[in-house]
Enzyme design. Structure first.
Site, short mmCIF file in Angstrom:
data_model
loop_
_atom_site.label_atom_id
_atom_site.label_comp_id
_atom_site.label_asym_id
_atom_site.label_seq_id
_atom_site.Cartn_x
_atom_site.Cartn_y
_atom_site.Cartn_z
N ASP A 1 0.81 -1.22 0.00
CA ASP A 1 0.00 0.00 0.00
C ASP A 1 0.84 1.27 0.00
O ASP A 1 0.42 2.29 -0.53
CB ASP A 1 -0.88 0.00 1.25
CG ASP A 1 -2.35 -0.01 0.91
OD1 ASP A 1 -2.69 -0.37 -0.23
OD2 ASP A 1 -3.16 0.33 1.78
N ILE B 1 -11.62 8.90 -0.35
CA ILE B 1 -12.47 9.25 0.79
C ILE B 1 -13.45 8.11 1.04
O ILE B 1 -14.51 8.01 0.40
CB ILE B 1 -13.22 10.58 0.55
CG1 ILE B 1 -12.23 11.69 0.16
CG2 ILE B 1 -14.00 10.98 1.79
CD1 ILE B 1 -12.87 13.01 -0.20
N GLY C 1 -11.62 5.23 5.69
CA GLY C 1 -10.29 5.84 5.79
C GLY C 1 -10.17 6.91 4.72
O GLY C 1 -10.73 6.77 3.63
#
EC number: 2.7.2.1
Length: 396
Positions: free
Chosen positions: A146, A207, A210
């Site tokens: 990520d 959005i 998280g």
């Protein structure tokens, strides 16, 4: 042709999506929930159908066996060896990994070592990797990190203004998150705008529950709102986002429910944000219902949420010296037109204007007016496809 499965494993869940590659066709998708608990649930969606079973799934290895057997039972595959690649989403890759990598034992150990940066994610992800390696030892196995997309940030951006020993000795720095999502929507934005990504300046706003905002310069992340952990940045569903760090010892001394820093961090992660301020819910749909009822706490939570997102977008206009487009993505980014409208309101100085009709009626794509100097785009994120693409890339 080959079949590749994208995996997002947590401590008690395993979300998956099976692709026919390189066509990028989704063959099936599903989730296994409540791993390690009674009455675990396995859900498979394919060809407009939905199959669900409730059983006991004690660990990730059992979960993977059930997943693969479901695929055979439902005639989605005829044998395990039809699956030639598996990609695993890893939240925290630290500085070890600047790109997706082929899995070996050392990679798994490093993922486990980095659990302190993502205690809710990395241990489950490592368990998922080990389970697939045990059952399908010969397929191409890839870790997709990520934070890897954000490893292009410069040192003056990713270091915190604290003594450097905390970086050199303990690797305390900004890592960011949601990188796979930010990378994907930036690529899609370039296609939508009909311009090379390498000449664009984009602000991408992921959005969901998280929230993270990223400044993308010519295809690279130059700054992002999440930090050492995903707790940093704007206000989120249950996370506070940025606060003055001196608040933490102050409230520990005064609140008997908070025994130590771990309790305080747990409160900031799970009991703050929209849910904590409103006292209603972390779900924007419930907050918007509260707005209709003129609930003052819902109004306050919503206004803080909009304010914090606006400020990060404004920062990144400064970082990039302007932008070609602002991209909204993820659950709220894609499905909350009121939120999008209120974020854009008051930012006309930046040259952004949205078409109210396109915004309200769930239009995917360019929702800005013809006169808008900065395009406003709504793009559905697809982290799973990004993972599958990386598996195919590393197979070659």
């Amino acid at each position: 042709m080959s079949k590749t499965i994208a995996i997002n494993a947590g401590s008690s869940s395993l979300k998956w999506q099976l692709y026919q590659m390189p066509e990028e066709t989704v063959l099936a998708q599903g989730i296994i929930e409540r791993i390690g608990l009674k009455d675990s649930i396995s859900t498979v969606k394919f060809n407009g159908n939905k199959e669900e079973q409730v059983t006991d799934i004690p660990d990730h290895t059992t979960a993977v066996k059930i997943l693969l057997n479901d695929l055979i039972h439902l005639n989605i595959i005829s044998a395990y060896d039809e699956i030639t690649g598996v990609g695993h989403r890893i939240v925290a890759g630290g500085e070890y990994f600047t790109d997706s990598v082929l899995v070996d034992e050392k990679v798994i150990e490093q993922v486990e070592e980095l659990s302190a940066l993502a205690p809710l994610h990395n241990p489950g992800a490592a368990a998922g990797i080990r389970a697939f390696r045990e059952i399908l030892p010969d397929i191409t196995s890839v870790c997709v990190f990520d934070n890897a997309f954000h490893m292009t940030m410069q040192k003056h951006t990713y270091l915190y203004p604290i003594p450097q020993k905390y970086y050199t000795e303990h690797k305390v720095r900004k890592y960011g998150a949601h990188g796979t999502s930010h990378k994907y929507v930036a690529q899609e934005a370039a296609k939508m705008l009909g311009r090379p990504l390498e000449e664009l300046k984009l602000i991408t706003a992921h959005i969901g529950n998280g929230v993270s905002i990223t400044a993308n310069y010519h295809g690279q992340s130059v700054d992002t709102s999440m930090g050492f952990t995903p707790l940093a940045g704007p206000m989120m569903g249950t996370r506070s986002g940025d606060i003055d760090p001196a608040i933490i010892p102050y409230i520990i001394e005064r609140d008997p429910e908070l025994k130590d820093a771990a309790d305080a961090i747990n409160m900031l992660n799970k009991k703050s944000g929209l849910g904590g301020v409103s006292g209603i819910s972390s779900d924007m749909r419930d907050i918007e219902a509260g707005l209709q009822e003129k609930n003052p706490d819902a109004v306050l939570a919503y206004n803080i949420f909009i304010d914090r997102i606006k400020k990060f977008i404004g920062q990144y206009f400064a970082v990039l010296n302007g932008a070609d487009a602002l991209v909204f993505t993820a659950g709220m980014g894609e499905n909350a037109p009121l939120m999008r409208q209120d974020v854009i309101n008051g930012m006309s100085w930046f040259g952004m204007e949205i078409d109210p009709e396109k915004n309200v009626f769930g239009y995917r794509g360019d929702i800005s007016t013809p006169n808008s100097k900065v395009k406003v785009l709504v793009i559905s994120t697809d982290e799973e496809l990004c993972i599958a693409r990386d598996v195919e890339r590393l197979k070659k």
